[in-house]
Design a protein around this motif. Structure first.
Motif, mmCIF file in Angstrom:
data_model
loop_
_atom_site.group_PDB
_atom_site.id
_atom_site.type_symbol
_atom_site.label_atom_id
_atom_site.label_comp_id
_atom_site.label_asym_id
_atom_site.label_seq_id
_atom_site.Cartn_x
_atom_site.Cartn_y
_atom_site.Cartn_z
ATOM 1 N N TRP A 1 0.831 -1.207 0.000
ATOM 2 C CA TRP A 1 0.000 0.000 0.000
ATOM 3 C C TRP A 1 0.868 1.260 0.000
ATOM 4 C CZ3 TRP A 1 -0.366 3.678 4.002
ATOM 5 C CH2 TRP A 1 -1.359 4.648 3.814
ATOM 6 N N ALA A 2 1.940 1.272 0.804
ATOM 7 C CA ALA A 2 2.825 2.439 0.864
ATOM 8 C C ALA A 2 3.480 2.693 -0.491
ATOM 9 C CB ALA A 2 3.881 2.230 1.943
ATOM 10 N N ASN A 3 3.897 1.628 -1.169
ATOM 11 C CA ASN A 3 4.484 1.790 -2.499
ATOM 12 C C ASN A 3 3.456 2.277 -3.518
ATOM 13 O OD1 ASN A 3 7.079 0.960 -1.747
ATOM 14 N ND2 ASN A 3 6.573 -1.200 -2.029
ATOM 15 N N TRP A 4 2.235 1.874 -3.311
ATOM 16 C CA TRP A 4 1.160 2.233 -4.241
ATOM 17 C C TRP A 4 0.799 3.714 -4.125
ATOM 18 C CZ3 TRP A 4 -4.540 2.062 -2.942
ATOM 19 C CH2 TRP A 4 -5.319 2.392 -4.068
ATOM 20 N N VAL A 5 0.619 4.189 -2.885
ATOM 21 C CA VAL A 5 0.180 5.582 -2.692
ATOM 22 C C VAL A 5 1.348 6.556 -2.659
ATOM 23 C CG1 VAL A 5 -1.877 4.837 -1.454
ATOM 24 C CG2 VAL A 5 0.181 5.441 -0.155
ATOM 25 N N GLY A 6 2.571 6.045 -2.441
ATOM 26 C CA GLY A 6 3.732 6.923 -2.343
ATOM 27 C C GLY A 6 4.084 7.226 -0.906
ATOM 28 N N GLY A 7 5.364 7.394 -0.641
ATOM 29 C CA GLY A 7 5.837 7.586 0.719
ATOM 30 C C GLY A 7 5.247 8.795 1.408
ATOM 31 N N ASP A 8 4.979 9.874 0.647
ATOM 32 C CA ASP A 8 4.465 11.091 1.270
ATOM 33 C C ASP A 8 3.012 10.953 1.685
ATOM 34 O OD1 ASP A 8 3.770 10.879 -1.415
ATOM 35 O OD2 ASP A 8 3.571 13.048 -1.670
ATOM 36 N N GLN A 9 2.317 9.945 1.169
ATOM 37 C CA GLN A 9 0.914 9.715 1.516
ATOM 38 C C GLN A 9 0.726 8.517 2.449
ATOM 39 O OE1 GLN A 9 -1.623 11.696 0.547
ATOM 40 N NE2 GLN A 9 -0.248 13.027 -0.602
ATOM 41 N N LEU B 1 -7.695 7.048 1.295
ATOM 42 C CA LEU B 1 -6.550 6.333 0.758
ATOM 43 C C LEU B 1 -6.238 5.067 1.541
ATOM 44 C CD1 LEU B 1 -3.946 9.069 -0.277
ATOM 45 C CD2 LEU B 1 -5.133 7.456 -1.772
ATOM 46 N N ARG B 2 -6.471 5.100 2.864
ATOM 47 C CA ARG B 2 -6.118 3.954 3.707
ATOM 48 C C ARG B 2 -7.230 2.916 3.792
ATOM 49 N NH1 ARG B 2 -5.196 4.463 9.169
ATOM 50 N NH2 ARG B 2 -3.738 2.710 9.162
ATOM 51 N N THR B 3 -8.381 3.168 3.188
ATOM 52 C CA THR B 3 -9.503 2.246 3.323
ATOM 53 C C THR B 3 -9.155 0.818 2.894
ATOM 54 O OG1 THR B 3 -11.133 4.015 3.092
ATOM 55 C CG2 THR B 3 -11.880 1.782 2.629
ATOM 56 N N PRO B 4 -8.494 0.606 1.736
ATOM 57 C CA PRO B 4 -8.144 -0.782 1.379
ATOM 58 C C PRO B 4 -7.212 -1.425 2.402
ATOM 59 C CG PRO B 4 -7.943 0.655 -0.530
ATOM 60 C CD PRO B 4 -8.112 1.549 0.653
ATOM 61 N N LEU B 5 -6.234 -0.667 2.891
ATOM 62 C CA LEU B 5 -5.319 -1.221 3.886
ATOM 63 C C LEU B 5 -6.051 -1.523 5.193
ATOM 64 C CD1 LEU B 5 -2.484 -1.979 4.839
ATOM 65 C CD2 LEU B 5 -2.124 0.425 5.460
ATOM 66 N N LEU B 6 -6.925 -0.610 5.613
ATOM 67 C CA LEU B 6 -7.689 -0.839 6.850
ATOM 68 C C LEU B 6 -8.571 -2.079 6.732
ATOM 69 C CD1 LEU B 6 -8.666 2.849 7.647
ATOM 70 C CD2 LEU B 6 -7.260 1.362 9.089
ATOM 71 N N LEU B 7 -9.076 -2.318 5.541
ATOM 72 C CA LEU B 7 -9.888 -3.514 5.330
ATOM 73 C C LEU B 7 -9.056 -4.776 5.529
ATOM 74 C CD1 LEU B 7 -12.639 -4.642 4.549
ATOM 75 C CD2 LEU B 7 -11.978 -4.443 2.151
ATOM 76 N N VAL B 8 -7.831 -4.759 5.010
ATOM 77 C CA VAL B 8 -6.937 -5.902 5.211
ATOM 78 C C VAL B 8 -6.571 -6.040 6.688
ATOM 79 C CG1 VAL B 8 -4.674 -6.862 4.675
ATOM 80 C CG2 VAL B 8 -6.021 -5.781 2.865
#
Length: 250
Positions: free
Chosen positions: A119-127, A199-206
């Motif tokens: 997820w971090a690689n997908w959205v970028g480090g600043d996000q 932005l974090r919704t997919p990660l929070l789901l996991v």
């Protein structure tokens, strides 16, 4: 027919308990922001709340929401009044529930850590940060305050959130006799959406998967709380190190 109607009404009451607790959480957040907001509203947008305001914002809304859920369950939950909150919220203590919750939480890290990296690689480090991480970014705090943040993120916030989602909301759906996998899916999705972090919704789901599995297989809110706390330990530790200046903040 009467039994079905009773189950429907019990589920509806617990759903109202969940909504009331969420409203309390949001209301306490707004009140805290207003109370601590500086004269210039733009500074709030820039994350310039004082340390004390951030601590109150971190602690009071989730704890207040959980207390509202517990109190409303005691008043409006199904069954005898004695022990109603513990029964309706599935607060079943025991080493087995805690141990199994910890095991599921640890096993879940094998999925959630790679998911966080992807997820971090997908959205970028600043996000790639949570709302909490963003709120405390570029700050250093006295050790006592930093430790308080660590304990709240690791232990208190997960317990408070689970009272709402794997407690009141889960029980509401159980009263409606939904399939347990449906209950698991609905609570997981709503948990991820309720954070209001698009932005974090997919990660929070996991991240919610091992927590929901712990609730399902232990039959206890304690199992879900412990699994959630296991999941939060590493982020909480990273925040502690950053706030005390032991690692650079990004």
């Amino acid at each position: 027919m009467h039994e079905q109607l009773g189950g429907f009404m019990a589920g509806l009451r617990m759903l109202i308990v969940f909504v009331a607790a969420e409203v309390a959480f949001l209301a306490l957040s707004v009140v805290t922001l207003i109370w601590y907001a500086p004269a210039d509203p733009a500074t709030v947008e820039e994350g310039q709340l004082p340390d004390s305001g951030l601590l109150v914002l971190l602690i009071v809304p989730p704890v207040g929401g959980a207390l509202v859920a517990i109190a409303c369950t005691s008043l409006f939950g199904a069954g005898p009044r004695t022990g109603r909150s513990r029964r309706e919220l599935a607060v079943r203590s025991g080493l087995r529930s805690a141990g199994l919750g910890a095991a599921i939480g640890l096993a879940g890290l094998l999925v959630t850590i790679p998911a966080a990296i992807v997820w971090a690689n997908w959205v970028g480090g600043d996000q790639a940060t949570s709302a909490v991480g963003e709120a405390f970014a570029d700050r250093q705090m006295p050790t006592a305050a930093a430790v308080t943040v660590f304990l709240v993120v690791w232990l208190v916030a997960p317990a408070a959130e689970e009272v709402l989602f794997r407690g009141a909301l889960w029980r509401s759906l159980e009263h409606w006799r939904l399939n347990r996998w449906v209950v698991f899916a609905v609570t997981s999705v709503l948990f991820s959406l309720a954070h209001l972090e698009l932005l974090r919704t997919p990660l929070l789901l996991v991240l919610s998967i091992p927590v929901g599995l712990a609730r399902m297989f232990t039959g206890s809110l304690i199992g879900a709380i412990v699994a959630h706390q296991v999941n939060n330990l590493l982020p909480a530790l990273g925040l502690l190190l950053a706030l005390t200046g032991n690692v650079p903040q990004t």
